[in-house]
Design an enzyme around this catalytic site. Structure first.
Site, PDB file in Angstrom:
ATOM      1  N   THR A 119      54.573-121.225  -1.172  1.00 26.40           N
ATOM      2  CA  THR A 119      53.675-120.697  -0.129  1.00 26.40           C
ATOM      3  C   THR A 119      54.111-119.307   0.335  1.00 26.40           C
ATOM      4  OG1 THR A 119      54.977-121.922   1.501  1.00 26.40           O
ATOM      5  CG2 THR A 119      52.960-122.942   0.728  1.00 26.40           C
ATOM      6  N   THR A 120      55.414-119.122   0.551  1.00 26.11           N
ATOM      7  CA  THR A 120      55.915-117.832   1.033  1.00 26.11           C
ATOM      8  C   THR A 120      55.653-116.727   0.027  1.00 26.11           C
ATOM      9  OG1 THR A 120      57.666-118.980   2.253  1.00 26.11           O
ATOM     10  CG2 THR A 120      57.946-116.616   1.913  1.00 26.11           C
ATOM     11  N   ASP A 172      61.383-122.738   5.772  1.00 26.38           N
ATOM     12  CA  ASP A 172      60.225-123.163   4.986  1.00 26.38           C
ATOM     13  C   ASP A 172      58.988-122.388   5.447  1.00 26.38           C
ATOM     14  OD1 ASP A 172      59.110-125.333   3.054  1.00 26.38           O
ATOM     15  OD2 ASP A 172      57.780-125.396   4.784  1.00 26.38           O
ATOM     16  N   ASP A 176      58.604-130.794  -0.916  1.00 26.94           N
ATOM     17  CA  ASP A 176      58.246-129.713  -1.835  1.00 26.94           C
ATOM     18  C   ASP A 176      58.676-130.043  -3.259  1.00 26.94           C
ATOM     19  OD1 ASP A 176      57.244-128.338   0.287  1.00 26.94           O
ATOM     20  OD2 ASP A 176      58.914-126.940   0.482  1.00 26.94           O
TER      21      ASP A 176
END
Length: 395
Positions: free
Chosen positions: A94-95, A61, A387
């Site tokens: 986010t990544t 994550d 998420d």
């Protein structure tokens, strides 16, 4: 001389200007992206995070990895803050956002090295943003929040790159049910009303949705009942104990009867509280304040269970789950203020004590009980579900 500024720096400090400073800052932000780049996609790899105490955790994550980094460079901190904002506002992606931002910075640095002014680069990126938004708007399709097929596909997509991808269909259904239970005007803001509880079990497929709430609390007195049927719940903020005076005082006692009168007077205060609860049929108390051992014992004798020192977020969740009204003044407590649950159960999950409010009428706070054989699987499933819940609620 008086107009010349004096700058005091720590030993070992250095001053860097213009392009060299820009290059260092960009490289620091790109380095942050490189840290999580290998975790992206279905073939992404997990990272092992080791704390200063030696505790290890394995995850892919991006948000969790970035939060665990000890960063000093100010520009790199901005990249981490970007990830936190994406996680807060959307819940996933986010990544991808960090990697995309890093690539834009690398392209911008190449242009700067070719003597293109940063203002022109920024203007170009703004034009590109407007164009991208226009294209996205033109190809976007209107969907209904009641289209369960679309919601399930969205949830599954959010889990494709996670370690729990083998259970994605089951967890997607579970997530949608939970979000539907708490949905309202601001469904995304109500995701916090979905409590996730981890418990030992054979498989994640044993996980379930509870139409009620798990609260990490133990009962005030060990002799209180473990199970309460048709619970009438009072959620209060009142110290249930004999109030101590602000000043020191002395009591002169000349005979045993004086001692008994003093104890009776002290107990009468607590007896009044008991009478209020018994009159309304209250058999479960959730108190934001303290409950003395003596009063806890009195409640136990009357078959009333209680939890004390319940935090604000927890008691608000109880209110939403049971339909109770928060009360400060016990003398004003009425039948209409009480919440309801078919059963209230005190139980131990793994090493922690919990109280379960189950069978609530139209609860606006629910619990997801995750079950698995390994702690790593449970931790990964918890992060993934947070998420997924956010993404589904955002739709």
């Amino acid at each position: 001389m008086s107009n010349v500024p004096i700058i005091i720096l720590r030993e070992g400090s250095e001053e860097v200007k213009e392009k060299e400073a820009l290059t260092r800052n960009v490289n620091a932000m790109v380095a942050i992206a490189e840290t999580v780049k290998s975790t992206l996609g279905p073939r992404g790899m997990s990272k092992m995070l080791v704390t200063s105490l030696g505790d290890a955790k394995i995850t892919n994550d991006g948000a969790e990895i970035l939060n665990s980094l000890d960063i000093e460079n100010v520009s790199a901190v901005m990249m981490v803050n970007l990830a936190k904002t994406i996680d807060k506002e959307i819940g996933d992606g986010t990544t991808a956002a960090v990697i995309f931002c890093a690539q834009l910075l690398k392209n911008a640095l190449e242009l700067v090295e070719q003597a293109v002014h940063p203002q022109h680069i920024t203007h170009g990126y703004r034009l590109a943003t407007d164009k991208a938004l226009h294209i996205i708007t033109s190809i976007a399709e209107t969907i209904s929040k009641d289209d369960l097929t679309v919601l399930k596909n969205i949830a599954i997509t959010a889990m494709n790159a996670k370690d729990v991808a083998d259970f994605k269909e089951f967890l997607a259904d579970l997530s949608i049910k939970a979000v539907k239970q708490v949905e309202g005007e601001d469904t995304f803001g109500k995701v916090s009303n979905i409590k996730i509880v981890k418990a030992p079990g054979k498989s994640l497929t044993d996980s379930k949705l509870i139409n009620g709430l798990y609260l990490k609390k133990e009962k005030t007195d060990s002799s209180m009942p473990n199970v309460i049927k048709n619970a009438k719940i009072a959620v209060i903020r009142r110290k249930l104990a004999v109030a101590k005076t602000e000043f020191d005082a002395q009591i002169q006692i000349s005979s045993p009867s004086d001692i008994q009168r003093f104890l009776d007077q002290e107990g009468s205060v607590l007896t009044k509280y008991i009478a209020i609860f018994k009159k309304l049929g209250v058999n479960m108390i959730v108190n934001n304040s303290d409950i003395s051992d003596k009063f806890g014992s009195m409640l136990a004798r009357e078959g009333i269970a209680a939890v004390k020192s319940v935090g604000e977020s927890d008691y608000k969740a109880v209110l939403k789950a049971t339909g109770a009204t928060f009360v400060d003044d016990l003398t004003s407590l009425s039948e209409a203020d009480l919440g309801f649950a078919e059963t209230v159960t005190f139980e131990k999950i793994d090493k922690d004590d919990y109280v379960l409010f189950d069978g609530c009428k139209n609860p606006k706070a629910v619990s997801l009980v995750l079950k698995g054989g390994l702690e790593k699987i449970l931790d990964t499933a918890e992060i993934t579900l947070k998420d997924v819940l956010s993404v589904v609620a955002k739709v």
